[in-house]
Write a protein that holds these residues in place. Structure first.
Motif, PDB file in Angstrom:
ATOM      1  N   GLY A 130     107.881  58.144  69.566  1.00 50.52           N
ATOM      2  CA  GLY A 130     106.998  57.800  68.464  1.00 50.52           C
ATOM      3  C   GLY A 130     107.222  58.611  67.208  1.00 50.52           C
ATOM      4  O   GLY A 130     106.450  58.520  66.258  1.00 50.52           O
ATOM      5  N   GLY A 131     108.268  59.433  67.196  1.00 51.14           N
ATOM      6  CA  GLY A 131     108.508  60.278  66.042  1.00 51.14           C
ATOM      7  C   GLY A 131     107.693  61.559  66.095  1.00 51.14           C
ATOM      8  O   GLY A 131     106.773  61.692  66.900  1.00 51.14           O
ATOM      9  N   GLN A 132     108.035  62.488  65.229  1.00 46.48           N
ATOM     10  CA  GLN A 132     107.367  63.787  65.212  1.00 46.48           C
ATOM     11  C   GLN A 132     106.079  63.710  64.400  1.00 46.48           C
ATOM     12  O   GLN A 132     106.079  63.259  63.252  1.00 46.48           O
ATOM     13  CB  GLN A 132     108.291  64.847  64.613  1.00 46.48           C
ATOM     14  CG  GLN A 132     107.885  66.267  64.932  1.00 46.48           C
ATOM     15  CD  GLN A 132     108.125  66.639  66.381  1.00 46.48           C
ATOM     16  OE1 GLN A 132     108.893  65.991  67.073  1.00 46.48           O
ATOM     17  NE2 GLN A 132     107.467  67.684  66.848  1.00 46.48           N
ATOM     18  N   ASN A 133     104.979  64.107  65.021  1.00 53.35           N
ATOM     19  CA  ASN A 133     103.696  64.169  64.345  1.00 53.35           C
ATOM     20  C   ASN A 133     103.378  65.618  63.968  1.00 53.35           C
ATOM     21  O   ASN A 133     103.948  66.555  64.532  1.00 53.35           O
ATOM     22  CB  ASN A 133     102.588  63.614  65.243  1.00 53.35           C
ATOM     23  CG  ASN A 133     102.769  62.142  65.536  1.00 53.35           C
ATOM     24  OD1 ASN A 133     102.710  61.305  64.640  1.00 53.35           O
ATOM     25  ND2 ASN A 133     103.002  61.804  66.792  1.00 53.35           N
ATOM     26  N   GLY A 134     102.464  65.772  63.047  1.00 53.50           N
ATOM     27  CA  GLY A 134     102.121  67.107  62.581  1.00 53.50           C
ATOM     28  C   GLY A 134     101.530  67.981  63.677  1.00 53.50           C
ATOM     29  O   GLY A 134     100.736  67.521  64.486  1.00 53.50           O
ATOM     30  N   PHE A 135     101.963  69.251  63.708  1.00 55.95           N
ATOM     31  CA  PHE A 135     101.458  70.277  64.620  1.00 55.95           C
ATOM     32  C   PHE A 135     101.803  69.988  66.087  1.00 55.95           C
ATOM     33  O   PHE A 135     101.148  70.513  66.991  1.00 55.95           O
ATOM     34  CB  PHE A 135      99.935  70.448  64.480  1.00 55.95           C
ATOM     35  CG  PHE A 135      99.491  70.764  63.092  1.00 55.95           C
ATOM     36  CD1 PHE A 135      99.638  72.040  62.576  1.00 55.95           C
ATOM     37  CD2 PHE A 135      98.950  69.781  62.284  1.00 55.95           C
ATOM     38  CE1 PHE A 135      99.241  72.340  61.282  1.00 55.95           C
ATOM     39  CE2 PHE A 135      98.544  70.067  60.995  1.00 55.95           C
ATOM     40  CZ  PHE A 135      98.694  71.348  60.497  1.00 55.95           C
ATOM     41  N   ASP A 136     102.798  69.144  66.327  1.00 50.95           N
ATOM     42  CA  ASP A 136     103.213  68.892  67.708  1.00 50.95           C
ATOM     43  C   ASP A 136     103.969  70.106  68.222  1.00 50.95           C
ATOM     44  O   ASP A 136     104.829  70.655  67.525  1.00 50.95           O
ATOM     45  CB  ASP A 136     104.112  67.656  67.784  1.00 50.95           C
ATOM     46  CG  ASP A 136     104.001  66.958  69.122  1.00 50.95           C
ATOM     47  OD1 ASP A 136     103.592  67.632  70.090  1.00 50.95           O
ATOM     48  OD2 ASP A 136     104.311  65.762  69.206  1.00 50.95           O
ATOM     49  N   THR A 137     103.644  70.522  69.436  1.00 54.97           N
ATOM     50  CA  THR A 137     104.265  71.723  69.998  1.00 54.97           C
ATOM     51  C   THR A 137     105.615  71.441  70.622  1.00 54.97           C
ATOM     52  O   THR A 137     106.353  72.371  70.948  1.00 54.97           O
ATOM     53  CB  THR A 137     103.348  72.347  71.071  1.00 54.97           C
ATOM     54  OG1 THR A 137     103.022  71.342  72.048  1.00 54.97           O
ATOM     55  CG2 THR A 137     102.068  72.862  70.432  1.00 54.97           C
ATOM     56  N   SER A 138     105.953  70.191  70.834  1.00 57.66           N
ATOM     57  CA  SER A 138     107.246  69.836  71.416  1.00 57.66           C
ATOM     58  C   SER A 138     108.001  68.917  70.469  1.00 57.66           C
ATOM     59  O   SER A 138     107.394  68.235  69.632  1.00 57.66           O
ATOM     60  CB  SER A 138     107.057  69.141  72.776  1.00 57.66           C
ATOM     61  OG  SER A 138     106.277  67.968  72.628  1.00 57.66           O
ATOM     62  N   VAL A 139     109.308  68.912  70.591  1.00 51.31           N
ATOM     63  CA  VAL A 139     110.154  68.096  69.723  1.00 51.31           C
ATOM     64  C   VAL A 139     110.270  66.694  70.314  1.00 51.31           C
ATOM     65  O   VAL A 139     110.725  66.527  71.439  1.00 51.31           O
ATOM     66  CB  VAL A 139     111.549  68.724  69.557  1.00 51.31           C
ATOM     67  CG1 VAL A 139     112.430  67.841  68.693  1.00 51.31           C
ATOM     68  CG2 VAL A 139     111.432  70.118  68.957  1.00 51.31           C
ATOM     69  N   GLN A 140     109.842  65.688  69.544  1.00 53.07           N
ATOM     70  CA  GLN A 140     109.920  64.304  69.999  1.00 53.07           C
ATOM     71  C   GLN A 140     111.098  63.597  69.326  1.00 53.07           C
ATOM     72  O   GLN A 140     111.660  64.083  68.348  1.00 53.07           O
ATOM     73  CB  GLN A 140     108.612  63.563  69.688  1.00 53.07           C
ATOM     74  CG  GLN A 140     107.355  64.283  70.133  1.00 53.07           C
ATOM     75  CD  GLN A 140     107.316  64.583  71.618  1.00 53.07           C
ATOM     76  OE1 GLN A 140     108.051  63.993  72.405  1.00 53.07           O
ATOM     77  NE2 GLN A 140     106.478  65.528  72.024  1.00 53.07           N
ATOM     78  N   SER A 141     111.438  62.452  69.859  1.00 61.80           N
ATOM     79  CA  SER A 141     112.516  61.656  69.302  1.00 61.80           C
ATOM     80  C   SER A 141     111.920  60.475  68.543  1.00 61.80           C
ATOM     81  O   SER A 141     110.722  60.436  68.274  1.00 61.80           O
ATOM     82  CB  SER A 141     113.441  61.185  70.424  1.00 61.80           C
ATOM     83  OG  SER A 141     114.588  60.533  69.904  1.00 61.80           O
ATOM     84  N   ASP A 142     112.770  59.516  68.209  1.00 65.92           N
ATOM     85  CA  ASP A 142     112.334  58.355  67.438  1.00 65.92           C
ATOM     86  C   ASP A 142     112.985  57.121  68.013  1.00 65.92           C
ATOM     87  O   ASP A 142     114.174  57.132  68.360  1.00 65.92           O
ATOM     88  CB  ASP A 142     112.721  58.530  65.963  1.00 65.92           C
ATOM     89  CG  ASP A 142     111.953  57.590  65.047  1.00 65.92           C
ATOM     90  OD1 ASP A 142     111.997  56.367  65.298  1.00 65.92           O
ATOM     91  OD2 ASP A 142     111.327  58.064  64.093  1.00 65.92           O
ATOM     92  N   ILE A 143     112.231  56.030  68.102  1.00 67.20           N
ATOM     93  CA  ILE A 143     112.757  54.784  68.653  1.00 67.20           C
ATOM     94  C   ILE A 143     113.922  54.272  67.823  1.00 67.20           C
ATOM     95  O   ILE A 143     114.797  53.546  68.331  1.00 67.20           O
ATOM     96  CB  ILE A 143     111.627  53.723  68.728  1.00 67.20           C
ATOM     97  CG1 ILE A 143     112.090  52.488  69.518  1.00 67.20           C
ATOM     98  CG2 ILE A 143     111.174  53.342  67.331  1.00 67.20           C
ATOM     99  CD1 ILE A 143     112.378  52.759  70.956  1.00 67.20           C
ATOM    100  N   ARG A 144     113.997  54.652  66.549  1.00 63.66           N
ATOM    101  CA  ARG A 144     115.114  54.216  65.709  1.00 63.66           C
ATOM    102  C   ARG A 144     116.437  54.772  66.197  1.00 63.66           C
ATOM    103  O   ARG A 144     117.490  54.135  66.024  1.00 63.66           O
ATOM    104  CB  ARG A 144     114.856  54.626  64.252  1.00 63.66           C
ATOM    105  CG  ARG A 144     113.701  53.867  63.592  1.00 63.66           C
ATOM    106  CD  ARG A 144     113.426  54.380  62.197  1.00 63.66           C
ATOM    107  NE  ARG A 144     112.911  55.748  62.230  1.00 63.66           N
ATOM    108  CZ  ARG A 144     112.546  56.421  61.148  1.00 63.66           C
ATOM    109  NH1 ARG A 144     112.631  55.848  59.954  1.00 63.66           N
ATOM    110  NH2 ARG A 144     112.076  57.655  61.253  1.00 63.66           N
TER     111      ARG A 144
END
Length: 586
Positions: free
Chosen positions: A269-283
């Motif tokens: 779902g992409g990186q959201n503010g103040f997220d403690t873990s690194v996320q990816s993106d569907i793109r």
């Protein structure tokens, strides 16, 4: 049946060099596609191992008060939201709050810096599937300073001893008692932790429940599990009602709303503010999948051209088969069978290439991809389907074209129509044009991406970033007064400079509502901020446009004075903002 299986293999072996070239090309393409499929499969697997995946959502905060168009979403919410959702929204089965922090743990006079220390409500293990190896978390997490470890951490701290009942000291202040052991958290999880303690513990270490459970304190992750009959699309309306009833009537919360993010869509779902873990993106998935499709198309076209050339070199053979009574359908199936035999050879060779390239590919993509993943879930069927599709597509058009010729023309090797043009010429030219077009576009795209990455790497960020070692201070008392540690480090002859700051210049996450003289009352502008010491500017070689840096000789520098950058200066709309009153709304 046996004859139909043996003849295609014998024919392929008889063609020697041409078959070898086709197998090599296919094996490279199949290996590339398998590697891409493994990556995509792993990315899509995040958080799907939970038995309640489809009914779990994370609550995101979307602030609408700021004067920017991005209107980002943040993962932080207030702690009281959990109880309000359970009691005021029908269909909410359970909810839990989490806060992931770093901690310095001590056992047997040995210190360990740990990142995955999680405070959470006891409902966490009811909502999520984290297998419990020993202990009763439902009871233990309600008691302050009761601690659960993962299997690997239990082994790290206590070896083969039973960890239950043993004590671990955290941050040189609080003593936790081990109450149970969890299975290690899977790597394909959007949040990972190694230590789990109750939310009651957080209330104690934070100075009381009143300080934690404030509606204005957005500092916690909130998850909610809905019943099967609940409509997730209606929950945000209920959340809006909770916001109206409970949030302070402050400008910051104007037009604020909470939205639900499905658990299985968090990682991509992409990186959201103040997220403690690194996320990816569907793109990125679409991008990698596009690369796989391009490789597949190039391989099919290349294989098709080779199959066409190989088929037309066997004109006499096909002509004799037709004269001796072989039907067109039989000839088509024979040529497709030969193509499938070549595809099978390419698959076997491709799997060998995957075993060699997978460690390098996994390291490059920074994902724990293993060879065993090829044989899990639906992956074998996808690989077989890919191989069969390549074989059929490559042989279908040449076999249809070749089997349509008159037997006498095949025997004489006259592959022309009435106008004298070769019947396969147009198709061959079209395929070649498509192949070269795809290759050129892929090459130009790769060179462009390489140029962009080099630009990002070599671009001047405005501060020095090389040869700098960052030391995170975990001890609460030392964080309040780091001067002693800074002076000790500065006395080391191998260290040319030392500076202390609350955050790093490339990772400023603290936000406040800026306030300055002349600012419109209705304007809501977020400003990123950090605390620095007097050496900060020189340490990072930051250049002052006007004014002065901080100094220990001025008491107000540590209380009321600010240094702003040029972007903030443009917000103040004054040619020289030095001396203006500036601060943050409370």
């Amino acid at each position: 049946m046996k004859k139909m299986l043996i003849l295609p293999v014998r024919s392929v072996l008889k063609q020697g060099r041409q078959s070898l070239i086709s197998v090599i090309g296919l094996s490279v393409a199949i290996a590339s596609c398998i590697l891409i499929m493994l990556y995509i499969s792993y990315e899509l697997s995040f958080d799907r191992y939970h038995k309640n995946t489809g009914s779990i959502f994370r609550v995101l905060t979307q602030l609408g008060a700021f004067n920017d168009k991005s209107n980002p979403r943040d993962v932080v919410t207030p702690a009281p939201l959990r109880d309000a959702m359970v009691s005021e929204i029908p269909g909410v089965v359970r909810s839990c709050r989490c806060k992931l922090v770093s901690a310095t743990l001590e056992y047997n006079s040995t210190l360990f810096a740990e990142k995955g220390f999680l405070y959470a409500d006891y409902d966490l293990l009811e909502m999520f599937t984290f297998p419990v190896l020993s202990g009763d978390p439902a009871a233990a997490l309600k008691e302050p300073f009761s601690l659960f470890l993962t299997r690997s951490m239990a082994l790290k701290y206590f070896g083969n001893q039973d960890p239950i009942g043993k004590s671990i000291k955290a941050n040189n202040k609080y003593v936790y008692t081990v109450s149970g052991v969890l299975e290690d958290i899977p790597l394909n999880s959007h949040f990972n932790f190694d230590f789990l303690t109750g939310f009651e513990t957080l209330c104690v270490v934070s100075g009381g429940r009143d300080k934690v459970e404030r509606w204005s304190n957005f500092n916690y992750l909130t998850y909610v599990q809905l019943s099967e009959n609940s409509d997730p699309d209606k929950i945000p309306d209920d959340l809006a009602g909770i916001a109206d009833r409970h949030l302070p009537k402050a400008p910051l919360f104007k037009n604020m709303k909470w939205v639900l993010q499905p658990l299985n869509k968090i990682h991509l779902g992409g990186q959201n503010g103040f997220d403690t873990s690194v996320q990816s993106d569907i793109r990125y998935i679409f991008l990698v999948a596009s690369i796989g499709i391009i490789i597949f198309l190039i391989a099919c076209i290349n294989y098709m051209n080779l199959a066409t050339a190989r088929s037309f070199s066997r004109g006499r053979e096909i002509g004799i088969l037709k004269v001796t009574g072989s039907s067109r359908t039989r000839i088509i199936f024979r040529l497709i069978a030969e193509s499938l035999a070549l595809s099978l050879g390419g698959l076997i060779t491709g799997l060998g290439l995957v075993s060699l390239l997978l460690p390098v590919f996994a390291d490059f993509m920074d994902r724990p991809l293993t060879y065993r993943m090829i044989f899990g879930d639906s992956m074998p069927f996808l690989i077989i389907a890919l191989t069969v599709l390549m074989g059929v597509l490559a042989a279908l058009l040449p076999s249809l074209s070749l089997s349509s010729f008159n037997p006498l023309r095949l025997i004489k090797e006259e592959f022309t129509d009435i106008s004298g043009k070769r019947k396969s010429g147009f198709l061959k030219n079209v395929l070649l044009v498509i192949q070269y077009t795809i290759s050129i576009v892929a090459l130009v795209s790769a060179l462009t991406m390489r140029s962009q990455l080099r630009y990002m790497k070599d671009k001047d960020h405005g501060f020095i970033s090389r040869n700098i070692l960052n030391i995170a201070i975990k001890d609460p008392d030392l964080r309040k007064n780091p001067g002693f540690l800074v002076n000790e480090i500065r006395n080391n002859a191998k260290i040319s400079g030392v500076s202390a700051s609350s955050l790093l210049p490339h990772s400023i996450t603290s936000i406040g509502l800026g306030a300055w003289e002349g600012k419109p009352a209705e304007s809501m502008t977020k400003v990123f901020r950090m605390a620095i010491d007097p050496e900060f500017l020189d340490f990072y070689n930051l250049q002052l446009v006007s004014g002065r840096g901080f100094s220990s000789q001025f008491r107000d520098d540590s209380l009321n004075n600010y240094i702003i950058n040029e972007t903030a200066a443009r917000l103040l709309d004054r040619k020289d903002p030095v001396g203006m009153k500036f601060g943050f709304q409370k």
